[in-house]
Design a protein around this motif. Sequence first.
Motif, PDB file in Angstrom:
ATOM      1  N   GLY A  22       0.880  -1.278  -0.017  1.00 10.80           N
ATOM      2  CA  GLY A  22      -0.069  -0.152  -0.076  1.00 10.80           C
ATOM      3  C   GLY A  22       0.985   1.289   0.002  1.00 10.80           C
ATOM      4  N   SER A  23       0.205   2.318   0.054  1.00  3.80           N
ATOM      5  CA  SER A  23       1.037   3.710  -0.211  1.00  3.80           C
ATOM      6  C   SER A  23       1.910   3.928   1.078  1.00  3.80           C
ATOM      7  N   ILE A  24       1.279   3.935   2.231  1.00  4.88           N
ATOM      8  CA  ILE A  24       1.869   3.946   3.384  1.00  4.88           C
ATOM      9  C   ILE A  24       3.243   3.178   3.633  1.00  4.88           C
ATOM     10  N   ALA A  25       2.958   1.709   3.405  1.00  3.48           N
ATOM     11  CA  ALA A  25       3.932   0.633   3.793  1.00  3.48           C
ATOM     12  C   ALA A  25       5.082   1.258   2.504  1.00  3.48           C
ATOM     13  N   HIS A  68       2.395  -9.081   4.638  1.00  3.21           N
ATOM     14  CA  HIS A  68       1.074  -9.790   4.234  1.00  3.21           C
ATOM     15  C   HIS A  68       0.696  -8.723   3.331  1.00  3.21           C
ATOM     16  N   GLU A  69       0.026  -9.154   2.102  1.00  8.62           N
ATOM     17  CA  GLU A  69      -0.737  -8.358   0.919  1.00  8.62           C
ATOM     18  C   GLU A  69      -1.648  -9.238   0.235  1.00  8.62           C
ATOM     19  N   ILE A  70      -2.680  -8.551  -0.350  1.00  5.41           N
ATOM     20  CA  ILE A  70      -3.829  -9.408  -0.831  1.00  5.41           C
ATOM     21  C   ILE A  70      -3.643  -9.048  -2.499  1.00  5.41           C
ATOM     22  N   SER A  71      -3.065  -7.869  -2.974  1.00  3.04           N
ATOM     23  CA  SER A  71      -3.195  -7.385  -4.222  1.00  3.04           C
ATOM     24  C   SER A  71      -1.986  -8.229  -4.825  1.00  3.04           C
ATOM     25  N   ASN A  72      -2.365  -8.070  -6.263  1.00  2.00           N
ATOM     26  CA  ASN A  72      -1.124  -8.267  -7.263  1.00  2.00           C
ATOM     27  C   ASN A  72      -0.238  -7.320  -7.210  1.00  2.00           C
ATOM     28  N   GLY A 110      -1.940 -12.294   1.973  1.00  2.00           N
ATOM     29  CA  GLY A 110      -2.842 -11.941   3.102  1.00  2.00           C
ATOM     30  C   GLY A 110      -4.203 -12.653   2.991  1.00  2.00           C
ATOM     31  N   LEU A 111      -4.823 -12.109   4.103  1.00  2.30           N
ATOM     32  CA  LEU A 111      -6.356 -12.739   4.068  1.00  2.30           C
ATOM     33  C   LEU A 111      -7.477 -11.565   3.852  1.00  2.30           C
ATOM     34  N   LEU A 112      -8.317 -12.126   3.069  1.00  4.16           N
ATOM     35  CA  LEU A 112      -9.258 -11.211   2.625  1.00  4.16           C
ATOM     36  C   LEU A 112     -10.185 -10.799   3.699  1.00  4.16           C
ATOM     37  N   LEU A 162      -1.650  -1.986   8.177  1.00  4.46           N
ATOM     38  CA  LEU A 162      -1.526  -0.778   7.294  1.00  4.46           C
ATOM     39  C   LEU A 162      -2.740  -1.206   6.068  1.00  4.46           C
ATOM     40  N   ALA A 163      -3.689  -1.938   6.294  1.00  5.71           N
ATOM     41  CA  ALA A 163      -4.337  -2.483   5.239  1.00  5.71           C
ATOM     42  C   ALA A 163      -5.654  -1.524   4.992  1.00  5.71           C
ATOM     43  N   SER A 164      -6.433  -1.876   3.930  1.00  9.12           N
ATOM     44  CA  SER A 164      -7.577  -0.950   3.803  1.00  9.12           C
ATOM     45  C   SER A 164      -8.346  -0.900   4.879  1.00  9.12           C
ATOM     46  N   LEU A 196      -8.430 -10.908  13.272  1.00  5.30           N
ATOM     47  CA  LEU A 196      -7.559 -12.280  12.764  1.00  5.30           C
ATOM     48  C   LEU A 196      -6.025 -12.043  12.731  1.00  5.30           C
ATOM     49  N   TYR A 197      -5.660 -10.828  12.051  1.00  5.26           N
ATOM     50  CA  TYR A 197      -4.504 -10.536  11.863  1.00  5.26           C
ATOM     51  C   TYR A 197      -3.792 -10.120  13.435  1.00  5.26           C
ATOM     52  N   ALA A 198      -4.487  -9.623  14.128  1.00  2.00           N
ATOM     53  CA  ALA A 198      -4.129  -9.117  15.453  1.00  2.00           C
ATOM     54  C   ALA A 198      -4.035 -10.394  16.204  1.00  2.00           C
ATOM     55  N   ASN A 236      -5.954   3.325  17.905  1.00  3.07           N
ATOM     56  CA  ASN A 236      -6.357   3.162  16.606  1.00  3.07           C
ATOM     57  C   ASN A 236      -6.196   4.320  15.583  1.00  3.07           C
ATOM     58  N   ASP A 237      -6.123   4.008  14.641  1.00  5.87           N
ATOM     59  CA  ASP A 237      -6.043   5.019  13.351  1.00  5.87           C
ATOM     60  C   ASP A 237      -5.302   6.325  13.502  1.00  5.87           C
ATOM     61  N   GLY A 238      -4.123   6.139  12.648  1.00  4.04           N
ATOM     62  CA  GLY A 238      -2.832   7.239  12.830  1.00  4.04           C
ATOM     63  C   GLY A 238      -3.618   8.735  12.800  1.00  4.04           C
ATOM     64  N   LYS A 239      -2.944   9.480  13.469  1.00  6.98           N
ATOM     65  CA  LYS A 239      -3.474  11.037  13.530  1.00  6.98           C
ATOM     66  C   LYS A 239      -2.419  11.777  12.649  1.00  6.98           C
ATOM     67  N   THR A 240      -2.584  11.807  11.541  1.00  8.09           N
ATOM     68  CA  THR A 240      -1.551  12.455  10.456  1.00  8.09           C
ATOM     69  C   THR A 240      -1.938  13.888   9.906  1.00  8.09           C
ATOM     70  N   GLY A 241      -3.094  14.430   9.978  1.00  8.19           N
ATOM     71  CA  GLY A 241      -3.431  15.494   9.151  1.00  8.19           C
ATOM     72  C   GLY A 241      -4.445  16.450   9.797  1.00  8.19           C
ATOM     73  N   SER A 285     -16.522   3.856   9.388  1.00 13.21           N
ATOM     74  CA  SER A 285     -15.677   3.378  10.353  1.00 13.21           C
ATOM     75  C   SER A 285     -14.615   4.661  10.525  1.00 13.21           C
ATOM     76  N   LYS A 286     -14.458   5.488   9.213  1.00 12.53           N
ATOM     77  CA  LYS A 286     -13.414   6.534   9.278  1.00 12.53           C
ATOM     78  C   LYS A 286     -14.194   7.767   9.934  1.00 12.53           C
ATOM     79  N   GLN A 287     -15.338   7.841   9.577  1.00 12.23           N
ATOM     80  CA  GLN A 287     -15.992   9.200   9.926  1.00 12.23           C
ATOM     81  C   GLN A 287     -15.949   9.086  11.733  1.00 12.23           C
TER      82      GLN A 287
HETATM   83  N1  LIG Z   1      -2.614   7.917   5.154  1.00 10.88           N
HETATM   84  C1  LIG Z   1      -2.846   8.350   6.429  1.00 10.88           C
HETATM   85  O1  LIG Z   1      -2.778   9.222   6.949  1.00 10.88           O
HETATM   86  C2  LIG Z   1      -3.789   7.594   7.017  1.00 10.88           C
HETATM   87  C3  LIG Z   1      -4.092   7.937   8.504  1.00 10.88           C
HETATM   88  C4  LIG Z   1      -4.594   7.038   9.228  1.00 10.88           C
HETATM   89  C5  LIG Z   1      -5.178   5.841   8.991  1.00 10.88           C
HETATM   90  N2  LIG Z   1      -4.645   5.548   7.972  1.00 10.88           N
HETATM   91  C6  LIG Z   1      -5.157   4.061   7.294  1.00 10.88           C
HETATM   92  O2  LIG Z   1      -4.157   3.101   6.843  1.00 10.88           O
HETATM   93  C7  LIG Z   1      -4.463   2.292   6.027  1.00 10.88           C
HETATM   94  C8  LIG Z   1      -3.321   2.275   4.909  1.00 10.88           C
HETATM   95  O3  LIG Z   1      -3.519   3.401   4.076  1.00 10.88           O
HETATM   96  P1  LIG Z   1      -2.980   3.529   2.683  1.00 10.88           P
HETATM   97  O4  LIG Z   1      -3.025   4.958   2.154  1.00 10.88           O
HETATM   98  O5  LIG Z   1      -1.679   3.087   2.649  1.00 10.88           O
HETATM   99  O6  LIG Z   1      -4.002   2.661   2.018  1.00 10.88           O
HETATM  100  P2  LIG Z   1      -3.703   1.874   0.373  1.00 10.88           P
HETATM  101  O7  LIG Z   1      -4.909   1.504   0.007  1.00 10.88           O
HETATM  102  O8  LIG Z   1      -2.449   2.455  -0.418  1.00 10.88           O
HETATM  103  O9  LIG Z   1      -2.989   0.430   0.863  1.00 10.88           O
HETATM  104  C9  LIG Z   1      -3.812  -0.472   1.803  1.00 10.88           C
HETATM  105  C10 LIG Z   1      -3.049  -1.883   1.331  1.00 10.88           C
HETATM  106  O10 LIG Z   1      -3.748  -3.150   2.068  1.00 10.88           O
HETATM  107  C11 LIG Z   1      -3.708  -4.067   1.193  1.00 10.88           C
HETATM  108  N3  LIG Z   1      -4.924  -4.823   1.780  1.00 10.88           N
HETATM  109  C12 LIG Z   1      -6.326  -4.666   1.747  1.00 10.88           C
HETATM  110  N4  LIG Z   1      -6.854  -5.394   2.304  1.00 10.88           N
HETATM  111  C13 LIG Z   1      -5.978  -6.277   3.054  1.00 10.88           C
HETATM  112  C14 LIG Z   1      -5.962  -7.443   3.799  1.00 10.88           C
HETATM  113  N5  LIG Z   1      -7.359  -8.089   4.316  1.00 10.88           N
HETATM  114  N6  LIG Z   1      -4.899  -7.948   4.115  1.00 10.88           N
HETATM  115  C15 LIG Z   1      -3.551  -7.470   3.512  1.00 10.88           C
HETATM  116  N7  LIG Z   1      -3.526  -6.441   2.679  1.00 10.88           N
HETATM  117  C16 LIG Z   1      -4.572  -5.853   2.498  1.00 10.88           C
HETATM  118  C17 LIG Z   1      -4.174  -3.152  -0.240  1.00 10.88           C
HETATM  119  O11 LIG Z   1      -4.212  -4.305  -1.330  1.00 10.88           O
HETATM  120  C18 LIG Z   1      -3.263  -2.287  -0.230  1.00 10.88           C
HETATM  121  O12 LIG Z   1      -2.150  -2.444  -0.894  1.00 10.88           O
HETATM  122  C19 LIG Z   1      -5.875   2.797   5.652  1.00 10.88           C
HETATM  123  O13 LIG Z   1      -6.694   1.799   6.355  1.00 10.88           O
HETATM  124  C20 LIG Z   1      -5.974   4.026   6.177  1.00 10.88           C
HETATM  125  O14 LIG Z   1      -7.317   4.261   6.584  1.00 10.88           O
HETATM  126  C21 LIG Z   1      -4.078   6.240   7.077  1.00 10.88           C
END
Ligand SMILES: NC(=O)c1ccc[n+]([C@@H]2O[C@H](COP(=O)([O-])OP(=O)(O)OC[C@H]3O[C@@H](n4cnc5c(N)ncnc54)[C@H](O)[C@@H]3O)[C@@H](O)[C@H]2O)c1
Length: 406
Positions: A22-25, A68-72, A110-112, A162-164, A196-198, A236-241, A285-287
Motif C-alpha cells: 500500500g501507499s504508506i507501507a 502480508h498483502e492481498i493485491s497483485n 494475506g487474508l481477505l 496498514l491494510a485498507s 484475525l491478523y491481530a 487506532n487510526d493514525g493521526k496524521t493531518g 469507520s473513518k468518520q
Molecule cells: N495515510 C494516512 O494519513 C492515514 C492515516 C490514518 C489511517 N490510515 C489508514 O492506513 C491504512 C493504509 O492507508 P494507505 O493509504 O496505505 O492505503 P492503501 O490502500 O494504499 O494500502 C492498503 C493496502 O492494503 C492492502 N490490503 C487490503 N486488504 C488487505 C488485507 N485484508 N490483508 C492484507 N492486505 C490488504 C491493499 O491491497 C493495499 O495494498 C488505511 O486503512 C488508512 O485508513 C491512513
Amino acid sequence: MVDESESVRSPSLGVWLIGARGSIASSLAYGIFGLRQGLIDPIGIATEVAPFNALGLRAFDDIVFGGHEISNGTLSSSAVELVRHGILPRDLVAACSGDAAALDARIRPGLLDVADSGDAHVNSETLALGGLSQRAKVERLRDDIIHFREEHGLERVVVVYLASTEPWTDERESWADLARLDAAIDANDETPASCLYAYAALRAGAPFVNFTPNRGASIPALRQLAEEVRLPHCGNDGKTGETLLKSSLAPMFAARALRVLSWQGYNMLGNKDGASLADPVRLRSKQRSKDAPLRAILGDETHTSVGIDYVPSLHDWKTAMDFVHFQGFLGAKMTLQFTWTGSDSALAAPLVIDLVRLADFAAARGEFGVMPQTACFFKSPLECDVHDFHAQFQSLVAYALERAPK
Ligand SMILES: NC(=O)c1ccc[n+]([C@@H]2O[C@H](COP(=O)([O-])OP(=O)(O)OC[C@H]3O[C@@H](n4cnc5c(N)ncnc54)[C@H](O)[C@@H]3O)[C@@H](O)[C@H]2O)c1
C-alpha cells in the motif's frame, strides 16, 4: 531465498507490514532504505529527537521488513505511482531497487476481509487461502510471522496493520473474551480480518500496532490475549493531518473559554484509501474516528461534522477544509477557516517508524497491554480519554523521561 542486501549489519528487528504494498507501507519501506543510504533526512520522525533519542531505540540499520498483502503487483509498481504523484523521489526509488525486490520476495499472501471478496486485483494465493477454515487461516498468518523471525534470526518482530479500511462492524458477543473468540474462530463465525491478523500477531509473540480505524486488537478478547501473552499493542487510526490540526487547535479555544458553535470539516482524497472510503460502510469507520476528538475536547454542544469524498485526480494528496464558527465576549461571532493540503503517506510513514520503535522498546522492557503513551499518534487512542494533542504529547515525553538513562 533472496539475499539480504538491505543492511550493512544483521537486522535485529523485523517489521511485518499488513498491506505491505500500500501507499504508506511503500513510503515507509523506501524511506527507511533511503535513510540507510543517507539519501534523505529523518524529517518527521519524532523518535529521532530529544528526549526520545536518548532511549536507545532501534537504528534504521537494525530493521528488516516483511509482510502480508492481498493485491497483485510489486513494491516497485506501487513506487511508480508514488513517484508519479510527487511523493517518492525518482532517484531514491532507483537507488533502492535491490532492497525493494528483497522485500517483495518476503511478502506473503494475506487474508481477505469480507468486503474485498469481489476485488479483481486480489492475488490467486490469497484466493486459495480463502478456502481454509478460519483457524487454519490464522495459523497460516501466525506461521508466516514466526518463519520470518526465525529465518532472519530476529530478536523481535513488530506487526503493523496498514491494510485498507474495513466495513464497520458492531461489537459482538463473541468478542467479549478470549474463550468466546476462540470458539467463534473454531466455528468459522465471521470475524473481521483485522482481528484475525491481530490474533495471529499476538500468538506469534509480536507486538501489534494498528494504524487503521479497523478493530484490530482493540476488542476485549484480544486485549485479554495481549495481557495473557504479555505483549504491548496500540491503535487506532493514525493521526496524521486534519485531525492532528484539530486536536492541536481545539484546546486553544477551550483554554480561552471561547465558545465553538460549529466545526465543519470537509476532506477530499484520491488514493486507494480514498477509493475504499467511497464505500459507505467503510466510510462509517473513518468518520467515527475523525469526529470523536473534537467532541471530546469541545463537548457535545458543539456542532461537528466531517465529510469525506473520493477525488481520484488528487491521488495521495489530501485536502482538508475546515470552517470553525465561534463566539467570543459580547456574543460576537467569528470564524477561523483553514485549508490543509498534505501527502497522506509522507505524513503517515514517519509515525509508523516511531510507533514500531516505541512498541519494540516497550516489549524489551517487559511492558504489556495497551500503550497509553502513544495516544498522540492516534485519532482514537485506546484507553485514553484525552484528545488534546499537546497533553497527549506531554504524556509521551514524561514516559520517555522516566525511562531515559540517568
Ligand atoms: N495515510 C494516512 O494519513 C492515514 C492515516 C490514518 C489511517 N490510515 C489508514 O492506513 C491504512 C493504509 O492507508 P494507505 O493509504 O496505505 O492505503 P492503501 O490502500 O494504499 O494500502 C492498503 C493496502 O492494503 C492492502 N490490503 C487490503 N486488504 C488487505 C488485507 N485484508 N490483508 C492484507 N492486505 C490488504 C491493499 O491491497 C493495499 O495494498 C488505511 O486503512 C488508512 O485508513 C491512513
